[in-house]
Enzyme design. Structure first.
Site, PDB file in Angstrom:
ATOM      1  N   HIS A 119      39.311  60.665  21.502  1.00 47.54           N
ATOM      2  CA  HIS A 119      40.377  60.518  20.502  1.00 47.54           C
ATOM      3  C   HIS A 119      39.822  60.071  19.148  1.00 47.54           C
ATOM      4  CE1 HIS A 119      43.709  60.233  23.803  1.00 47.54           C
ATOM      5  NE2 HIS A 119      43.343  61.469  23.549  1.00 47.54           N
ATOM      6  N   CYS A 139      38.699  68.558   3.176  1.00 41.68           N
ATOM      7  CA  CYS A 139      37.369  69.183   3.332  1.00 41.68           C
ATOM      8  C   CYS A 139      36.641  68.685   4.572  1.00 41.68           C
ATOM      9  CB  CYS A 139      36.514  68.958   2.091  1.00 41.68           C
ATOM     10  SG  CYS A 139      35.918  67.260   1.914  1.00 41.68           S
ATOM     11  N   CYS A 171      37.079  66.073  -3.406  1.00 47.00           N
ATOM     12  CA  CYS A 171      37.694  67.414  -3.383  1.00 47.00           C
ATOM     13  C   CYS A 171      39.183  67.356  -3.740  1.00 47.00           C
ATOM     14  CB  CYS A 171      37.514  68.051  -2.004  1.00 47.00           C
ATOM     15  SG  CYS A 171      38.675  67.438  -0.771  1.00 47.00           S
TER      16      CYS A 171
HETATM   17  C1  BJW Z   1      44.629  46.996  31.809  1.00 44.08           C
HETATM   18  C2  BJW Z   1      44.484  45.721  31.352  1.00 44.08           C
HETATM   19  C3  BJW Z   1      43.299  45.082  31.687  1.00 44.08           C
HETATM   20  C4  BJW Z   1      46.350  46.370  30.652  1.00 44.08           C
HETATM   21  N1  BJW Z   1      42.398  45.731  32.417  1.00 44.08           N
HETATM   22  N2  BJW Z   1      43.715  47.623  32.526  1.00 44.08           N
HETATM   23  C5  BJW Z   1      51.471  67.844  28.517  1.00 44.08           C
HETATM   24  C6  BJW Z   1      52.720  67.338  28.847  1.00 44.08           C
HETATM   25  C7  BJW Z   1      53.478  66.638  27.912  1.00 44.08           C
HETATM   26  C8  BJW Z   1      53.004  66.419  26.625  1.00 44.08           C
HETATM   27  C9  BJW Z   1      51.781  66.912  26.304  1.00 44.08           C
HETATM   28  C10 BJW Z   1      51.039  67.623  27.223  1.00 44.08           C
HETATM   29  N3  BJW Z   1      49.876  67.987  26.627  1.00 44.08           N
HETATM   30  C11 BJW Z   1      49.868  67.505  25.383  1.00 44.08           C
HETATM   31  C12 BJW Z   1      51.013  66.854  25.142  1.00 44.08           C
HETATM   32  C13 BJW Z   1      51.397  66.137  23.874  1.00 44.08           C
HETATM   33  C14 BJW Z   1      50.684  64.803  23.704  1.00 44.08           C
HETATM   34  C15 BJW Z   1      50.899  63.952  24.943  1.00 44.08           C
HETATM   35  O1  BJW Z   1      50.060  63.827  25.812  1.00 44.08           O
HETATM   36  N4  BJW Z   1      52.027  63.296  25.032  1.00 44.08           N
HETATM   37  C16 BJW Z   1      52.313  62.433  26.185  1.00 44.08           C
HETATM   38  C17 BJW Z   1      52.577  61.045  25.680  1.00 44.08           C
HETATM   39  C18 BJW Z   1      53.399  63.045  26.988  1.00 44.08           C
HETATM   40  N5  BJW Z   1      49.269  65.023  23.467  1.00 44.08           N
HETATM   41  C19 BJW Z   1      48.798  65.325  22.273  1.00 44.08           C
HETATM   42  O2  BJW Z   1      49.530  65.439  21.308  1.00 44.08           O
HETATM   43  C20 BJW Z   1      47.292  65.510  22.155  1.00 44.08           C
HETATM   44  N6  BJW Z   1      47.025  66.701  21.444  1.00 44.08           N
HETATM   45  C21 BJW Z   1      47.274  67.922  21.972  1.00 44.08           C
HETATM   46  O3  BJW Z   1      47.670  68.051  23.105  1.00 44.08           O
HETATM   47  O4  BJW Z   1      47.028  68.975  21.119  1.00 44.08           O
HETATM   48  C22 BJW Z   1      47.565  70.246  21.469  1.00 44.08           C
HETATM   49  C23 BJW Z   1      48.924  70.326  20.817  1.00 44.08           C
HETATM   50  C24 BJW Z   1      49.007  70.798  19.542  1.00 44.08           C
HETATM   51  C25 BJW Z   1      50.260  70.876  18.924  1.00 44.08           C
HETATM   52  C26 BJW Z   1      51.411  70.438  19.605  1.00 44.08           C
HETATM   53  C27 BJW Z   1      51.289  69.932  20.890  1.00 44.08           C
HETATM   54  C28 BJW Z   1      50.028  69.875  21.511  1.00 44.08           C
HETATM   55  C29 BJW Z   1      46.671  64.400  21.303  1.00 44.08           C
HETATM   56  C30 BJW Z   1      46.839  63.056  21.888  1.00 44.08           C
HETATM   57  C31 BJW Z   1      46.249  62.013  20.930  1.00 44.08           C
HETATM   58  C32 BJW Z   1      46.558  60.602  21.383  1.00 44.08           C
HETATM   59  N7  BJW Z   1      46.320  59.702  20.300  1.00 44.08           N
HETATM   60  C33 BJW Z   1      46.445  58.273  20.537  1.00 44.08           C
HETATM   61  C34 BJW Z   1      46.303  57.550  19.179  1.00 44.08           C
HETATM   62  C35 BJW Z   1      44.846  57.548  18.731  1.00 44.08           C
HETATM   63  C36 BJW Z   1      44.654  56.853  17.424  1.00 44.08           C
HETATM   64  C37 BJW Z   1      45.056  55.412  17.475  1.00 44.08           C
HETATM   65  O5  BJW Z   1      44.507  54.630  18.265  1.00 44.08           O
HETATM   66  O6  BJW Z   1      45.934  55.044  16.693  1.00 44.08           O
HETATM   67  O7  BJW Z   1      45.464  57.845  21.474  1.00 44.08           O
HETATM   68  S1  BJW Z   1      47.978  57.831  21.336  1.00 44.08           S
HETATM   69  C38 BJW Z   1      47.295  56.555  22.342  1.00 44.08           C
HETATM   70  O8  BJW Z   1      47.412  56.924  23.734  1.00 44.08           O
HETATM   71  C39 BJW Z   1      45.804  56.546  22.026  1.00 44.08           C
HETATM   72  C40 BJW Z   1      45.206  56.379  23.377  1.00 44.08           C
HETATM   73  O9  BJW Z   1      43.851  56.814  23.378  1.00 44.08           O
HETATM   74  C41 BJW Z   1      46.101  57.183  24.257  1.00 44.08           C
HETATM   75  C42 BJW Z   1      46.029  56.812  25.723  1.00 44.08           C
HETATM   76  O10 BJW Z   1      46.496  55.541  25.941  1.00 44.08           O
HETATM   77  P1  BJW Z   1      45.773  54.580  26.963  1.00 44.08           P
HETATM   78  O11 BJW Z   1      44.388  54.320  26.509  1.00 44.08           O
HETATM   79  O12 BJW Z   1      45.955  55.098  28.332  1.00 44.08           O
HETATM   80  O13 BJW Z   1      46.576  53.208  26.728  1.00 44.08           O
HETATM   81  P2  BJW Z   1      47.999  52.759  27.316  1.00 44.08           P
HETATM   82  O14 BJW Z   1      48.491  51.674  26.451  1.00 44.08           O
HETATM   83  O15 BJW Z   1      48.877  53.893  27.550  1.00 44.08           O
HETATM   84  O16 BJW Z   1      47.623  52.170  28.750  1.00 44.08           O
HETATM   85  C43 BJW Z   1      46.880  50.984  28.904  1.00 44.08           C
HETATM   86  C44 BJW Z   1      46.709  50.728  30.387  1.00 44.08           C
HETATM   87  O17 BJW Z   1      45.875  49.583  30.529  1.00 44.08           O
HETATM   88  C45 BJW Z   1      48.017  50.421  31.129  1.00 44.08           C
HETATM   89  O18 BJW Z   1      48.103  51.261  32.256  1.00 44.08           O
HETATM   90  C46 BJW Z   1      47.868  48.953  31.566  1.00 44.08           C
HETATM   91  O19 BJW Z   1      48.418  48.692  32.852  1.00 44.08           O
HETATM   92  C47 BJW Z   1      46.385  48.802  31.601  1.00 44.08           C
HETATM   93  N8  BJW Z   1      45.901  47.453  31.352  1.00 44.08           N
HETATM   94  N9  BJW Z   1      45.657  45.372  30.644  1.00 44.08           N
HETATM   95  C48 BJW Z   1      42.664  47.015  32.819  1.00 44.08           C
HETATM   96  N10 BJW Z   1      43.104  43.810  31.292  1.00 44.08           N
HETATM   97 ZN    ZN Z   2      37.487  66.167   0.710  1.00 46.78          ZN
END
Ligand code: BJW
Ligand code: ZN
Length: 248
Positions: free
Chosen positions: A116, A127, A149
């Site tokens: 990500h 650019c 740019c």
């Molecule tokens: C502990 C703990 C401890 C607590 N020890 N554990 C298929 C179906 C439906 C939707 C989609 C699909 N395919 C794609 C999509 C759309 C979308 C998506 O997935 N949506 C879902 C939410 C449904 N995906 C996208 O848009 C992606 N792009 C894409 O598919 O492009 C093609 C496309 C083009 C045009 C239109 C549509 C599609 C891109 C996804 C980018 C995600 N970006 C983010 C932000 C990054 C920048 C930033 O940080 O600001 O990435 S969102 C956020 O979620 C971040 C994370 O990397 C990501 C994952 O979250 P993560 O790391 O799992 O965190 P949490 O908070 O969810 O979970 C934490 C866990 O830790 C919990 O389970 C706790 O229990 C646990 N925990 N304490 C261990 N101490």
């Molecule tokens: Zn530029």
């Protein structure tokens, strides 16, 4: 959950660790979802989408300035540090992280894919030129600075609706499909396409270990589930791995 056979770890040569925000929780960084998560206070579509940046670039830039500050102040925790040792415990280890905070790299992990992107770089929306995020923020904290740019700088992260880097994503999928052990740590496993790596590894026959205090949509597939914080579970697991992998 199937009964766990430590031989799966003893013999594994290719290992993938797939991490999410939970691994940095004990470094003081908020997760996205769940109690106390970032999305409880802010709406993702107002901050982490290209539309949000077009609508109100200053708001998005200021939020990422705050995120950069908190990440810069945070230190790698025992989970990040223990995972560095895995590089010497397994012949081939790759950490695939969804995190943008840079903590795996700062801990010392060398074999790393940041699917990500990273909060530590800014990228010109027009650019594609990149620069240090700290330097871009030093130039302006209120509005995103302009590139030569004429475009604007934005954080080099992947927002909702944006494609992941194709080379990075395909390498991640190849590694998941060919590893013998796949360990997910601290991810809700709900954001795609990254979460799809778990299914790919499982289908290809990898042993799947899940480390998360809460269940995820993939918990039922786990050969071993460690329902504990990563900062406790990963160092403990590391001790076991050291023992299991000692030549007898
Ligand atoms: C502990 C703990 C401890 C607590 N020890 N554990 C298929 C179906 C439906 C939707 C989609 C699909 N395919 C794609 C999509 C759309 C979308 C998506 O997935 N949506 C879902 C939410 C449904 N995906 C996208 O848009 C992606 N792009 C894409 O598919 O492009 C093609 C496309 C083009 C045009 C239109 C549509 C599609 C891109 C996804 C980018 C995600 N970006 C983010 C932000 C990054 C920048 C930033 O940080 O600001 O990435 S969102 C956020 O979620 C971040 C994370 O990397 C990501 C994952 O979250 P993560 O790391 O799992 O965190 P949490 O908070 O969810 O979970 C934490 C866990 O830790 C919990 O389970 C706790 O229990 C646990 N925990 N304490 C261990 N101490
Ligand atoms: Zn530029």
């Amino acid at each position: 959950m199937a009964s766990f056979d430590p031989d799966r770890i003893r013999t594994a040569e290719r290992v993938v660790v797939f991490s999410g925000a939970g691994v940095s929780k004990e470094s003081g960084l908020d997760t996205f979802r769940g109690a106390g998560g970032l999305w409880e206070r802010m709406r993702p579509e107002e901050l982490a989408t290209p539309q949000a940046f077009r609508r109100d670039p200053g708001k998005v830039w200021r939020w990422y300035g705050w995120r950069w500050d908190t990440a810069a102040k945070a230190e790698p925790n025992p989970a990040h540090l223990a995972l560095v040792e895995w590089e010497s415990l397994f012949p081939e280890l790759l950490v695939i992280t969804q995190n943008v905070d840079g903590l795996h790299r700062r801990a010392g992990t060398r074999s790393l894919l940041e699917v990500h992107g990273t909060l530590l770089r800014a990228r010109c929306e027009r650019c594609g030129r990149t620069r240090d995020m700290g330097e871009a923020l030093a130039e302006s904290r209120e509005e995103p600075p302009a590139c030569s740019c004429g475009g604007r700088f934005r954080p080099a992260v992947v927002w909702f609706g944006e494609n992941l880097d194709e080379a990075v994503l395909s390498r991640a999928y190849e590694e998941a499909a060919s590893c013998e052990l796949f360990v997910s740590v601290g991810t809700s496993s709900t954001v795609y396409p990254a979460a799809g790596l778990i299914e790919v590894a499982h289908r290809a026959g990898a042993c799947f270990i899940e480390v998360n205090p809460e269940p995820t949509p993939f918990s039922d597939l786990a050969d071993l589930r460690l329902a504990a914080p990563a900062g406790e579970a990963i160092p403990k697991l590391t001790e076991e791995i050291r023992r299991w992998r000692q030549p007898s």
